[in-house]
Write a protein that holds these residues in place. Structure first.
Motif, PDB file in Angstrom:
ATOM      1  N   VAL A  13      33.867  45.160  42.645  1.00  0.00           N
ATOM      2  CA  VAL A  13      34.960  45.452  41.725  1.00  0.00           C
ATOM      3  C   VAL A  13      36.209  44.704  42.173  1.00  0.00           C
ATOM      4  CG1 VAL A  13      36.437  47.239  40.735  1.00  0.00           C
ATOM      5  CG2 VAL A  13      34.027  47.735  41.202  1.00  0.00           C
ATOM      6  N   PHE A  14      36.754  43.872  41.269  1.00  0.00           N
ATOM      7  CA  PHE A  14      38.030  43.217  41.514  1.00  0.00           C
ATOM      8  C   PHE A  14      39.151  44.096  40.956  1.00  0.00           C
ATOM      9  CE2 PHE A  14      35.102  39.605  41.504  1.00  0.00           C
ATOM     10  CZ  PHE A  14      35.522  38.892  42.618  1.00  0.00           C
ATOM     11  N   ILE A  15      40.187  44.341  41.765  1.00  0.00           N
ATOM     12  CA  ILE A  15      41.371  45.079  41.310  1.00  0.00           C
ATOM     13  C   ILE A  15      42.558  44.132  41.455  1.00  0.00           C
ATOM     14  CG2 ILE A  15      42.862  47.078  41.668  1.00  0.00           C
ATOM     15  CD1 ILE A  15      40.526  48.562  42.878  1.00  0.00           C
ATOM     16  N   ARG A  49      26.453  42.907  40.521  1.00  0.00           N
ATOM     17  CA  ARG A  49      27.168  43.353  39.324  1.00  0.00           C
ATOM     18  C   ARG A  49      28.670  43.293  39.605  1.00  0.00           C
ATOM     19  NH1 ARG A  49      23.711  48.678  37.218  1.00  0.00           N
ATOM     20  NH2 ARG A  49      21.676  47.628  37.143  1.00  0.00           N
ATOM     21  N   VAL A  50      29.437  42.917  38.591  1.00  0.00           N
ATOM     22  CA  VAL A  50      30.881  42.719  38.765  1.00  0.00           C
ATOM     23  C   VAL A  50      31.653  43.529  37.727  1.00  0.00           C
ATOM     24  CG1 VAL A  50      32.783  41.051  38.746  1.00  0.00           C
ATOM     25  CG2 VAL A  50      30.568  40.413  39.741  1.00  0.00           C
ATOM     26  N   VAL A  61      40.675  49.359  33.052  1.00  0.00           N
ATOM     27  CA  VAL A  61      39.362  48.818  33.421  1.00  0.00           C
ATOM     28  C   VAL A  61      39.026  47.755  32.381  1.00  0.00           C
ATOM     29  CG1 VAL A  61      36.931  49.325  33.829  1.00  0.00           C
ATOM     30  CG2 VAL A  61      38.690  51.026  34.460  1.00  0.00           C
ATOM     31  N   GLU A  62      39.113  46.499  32.757  1.00  0.00           N
ATOM     32  CA  GLU A  62      38.856  45.404  31.802  1.00  0.00           C
ATOM     33  C   GLU A  62      37.385  45.379  31.397  1.00  0.00           C
ATOM     34  OE1 GLU A  62      41.072  43.723  30.338  1.00  0.00           O
ATOM     35  OE2 GLU A  62      42.859  44.051  31.563  1.00  0.00           O
ATOM     36  N   PHE A  63      36.509  45.531  32.377  1.00  0.00           N
ATOM     37  CA  PHE A  63      35.083  45.757  32.066  1.00  0.00           C
ATOM     38  C   PHE A  63      34.411  46.357  33.300  1.00  0.00           C
ATOM     39  CE2 PHE A  63      35.496  41.222  33.149  1.00  0.00           C
ATOM     40  CZ  PHE A  63      34.605  41.070  34.203  1.00  0.00           C
ATOM     41  N   PRO A  64      33.514  47.344  33.123  1.00  0.00           N
ATOM     42  CA  PRO A  64      32.839  48.008  34.235  1.00  0.00           C
ATOM     43  C   PRO A  64      31.611  47.215  34.687  1.00  0.00           C
ATOM     44  CG  PRO A  64      32.229  49.075  32.205  1.00  0.00           C
ATOM     45  CD  PRO A  64      33.212  48.001  31.820  1.00  0.00           C
ATOM     46  N   PRO A 116      25.564  47.600  48.622  1.00  0.00           N
ATOM     47  CA  PRO A 116      26.952  47.762  49.092  1.00  0.00           C
ATOM     48  C   PRO A 116      27.943  47.852  47.925  1.00  0.00           C
ATOM     49  CG  PRO A 116      25.832  46.037  50.331  1.00  0.00           C
ATOM     50  CD  PRO A 116      24.928  46.392  49.188  1.00  0.00           C
ATOM     51  N   LYS A 117      28.869  48.778  48.045  1.00  0.00           N
ATOM     52  CA  LYS A 117      29.959  48.917  47.072  1.00  0.00           C
ATOM     53  C   LYS A 117      31.201  48.244  47.671  1.00  0.00           C
ATOM     54  CE  LYS A 117      29.577  53.479  46.650  1.00  0.00           C
ATOM     55  NZ  LYS A 117      28.248  53.817  47.233  1.00  0.00           N
ATOM     56  N   VAL A 118      31.719  47.238  46.984  1.00  0.00           N
ATOM     57  CA  VAL A 118      32.805  46.420  47.530  1.00  0.00           C
ATOM     58  C   VAL A 118      33.961  46.342  46.537  1.00  0.00           C
ATOM     59  CG1 VAL A 118      33.458  44.142  48.409  1.00  0.00           C
ATOM     60  CG2 VAL A 118      31.168  45.050  48.873  1.00  0.00           C
TER      61      VAL A 118
END
Length: 391
Positions: A13-15, A49-50, A61-64, A116-118
């Motif tokens: 996930v990019f923030i 997944r991104v 959230v632009e896209f999950p 991994p959740k990143v």
């Protein structure tokens, strides 16, 4: 595509920060960075997944993770992102990622998949909310956080939110114009066959890469437990481990030195020196303080004796037997004494001994005349007796 990672799937996930401080042309650089990052990843439903989140005072959230599984669609969605402007609510963005993005409903794979959740946070400012507790909760939930600071970013805040080890999870670039250079850094991190870089090694303190495997180690002052993963603080005050002159105080894997009562720690923080315990304000002696190598005892002035409390003094009886050197009479003064004699005696020049007095009586004139007449008569009688004897 030839540079994509093929060996490790992620839920990534990019923030990205789009607050007022990020100018429109700078935000375009951020979107280019996102597209370049997507190109390096092995994107797919069964691989990486991104998701992309956009934040300022609010979070979008632009896209999950469940929306796009091909790079083209994903990059097209990135190109349409618009900045939100206003504040910098970084903590709120991380909280939203935990609650609304890292869920199975939104595309995060079950924990049993061991994916991994990143999170990668990109910001150029200081958070306007509390990030420390939120970031700690995210890390506790198994989310690995990378913090990317640009230009005016607050480095302390980046370190607060990032995962350990910080030198592998905190990045900084001078401007958005050079943010693309981080793409290769992340590719090395995500693609390397290095369990220590994956954040899934399970070492409590230090991970040491060992080819395709790894070993756990501990910081100085700690020792590896039998489980080979966690660490315990060693007793740094055990004999031979410290350099303290007198007292060693253990302090969470380290130690500090201290001194016994009556001593003070020297500037080297190891050795001790005896204090002057008789300095004003340090003792409770009523009259005299006697220093004794870091301790002290009390005494009294001449003419006083120390009381049983060993601190206060009372005036002594200077005329008590054995305390004076008067031959006959001791006369007690305030703190001293003087000597005197009994009736019929006088004090000698040494002011201690006595001699018997010589007495004399006073006679009248009449008595004196009688004495002279008697003496004259005695002389006359004597002369006549002498004359008779010669006849």
């Amino acid at each position: 595509a030839g540079t994509a990672c093929k060996n490790r799937p992620l839920d990534l996930v990019f923030i990205v920060d789009s607050s007022r401080s990020v100018r429109p042309e700078e935000f375009e650089k951020v979107k280019i960075f996102l597209s370049d990052m997507i190109d390096t990843l092995d994107v797919g439903e069964r691989t990486t997944r991104v998701a992309v989140m956009n934040y300022a005072s609010t979070v979008k959230v632009e896209f999950p993770l469940r929306t796009y599984f091909d790079k083209a669609s994903m990059k097209e969605a990135v190109s349409r992102i618009e900045p939100l402007s206003a504040g910098t609510m970084t903590g709120l963005a991380i909280q939203t990622a935990m609650e609304e993005v890292f869920t199975e409903e939104m595309g995060t794979r079950p924990a049993t998949f061991n994916i991994p959740k990143v999170v990668i946070v990109v910001t150029d400012g200081r958070p306007q909310d509390q990030v420390q507790d939120v970031a700690a909760s995210a890390r506790s939930a198994g989310i690995e956080i990378y913090a990317v600071g640009v230009d005016r970013a607050d480095m302390q805040s980046l370190r607060i939110m990032a995962s350990e080890p910080l030198d592998e999870h905190v990045f900084y670039v001078e401007t958005y114009g050079v943010i693309e250079k981080l793409t290769s850094r992340f590719r090395e991190t995500f693609c390397a066959v290095n369990v220590c870089a994956l954040g899934t090694h399970g070492c409590q303190q230090v991970c040491v890469s060992n080819g395709a495997s790894h070993l756990c180690d501990c910081y100085e002052g700690y020792t590896l437990n039998p489980d080979k993963r966690t660490c315990s603080a060693v007793d740094m005050c055990a004999p031979g481990r410290h350099k303290c002159d007198q007292i060693c105080v253990s302090n969470n894997g380290s130690y500090v030195c201290d001194c016994y009562e009556g001593y003070t720690l020297n500037p080297d923080k190891k050795s001790c020196s005896a204090m002057d315990m008789c300095a004003p304000g340090r003792h409770d002696c009523a009259q005299v303080c006697l220093s004794n190598d870091g301790s002290y005892s009390c005494g009294c002035y001449e003419g006083y004796t120390l009381n049983p409390d060993k601190k206060t003094c009372s005036a002594a009886d200077v005329c008590a037997p054995g305390r004076h050197n008067c031959e006959q009479v001791c006369v007690r003064g305030d703190h001293f004494y003087s000597c005197d004699c009994h009736q019929g005696y006088t004090l000698n020049l040494d002011r201690k001994t006595c001699s018997r007095a010589i007495t004399s009586s006073l006679v009248t004139n009449e008595e004196s005349c009688k004495c002279e007449a008697i003496a004259a008569l005695q002389d006359s009688v004597t002369s006549r007796l002498e004359a008779l004897s010669t006849k």
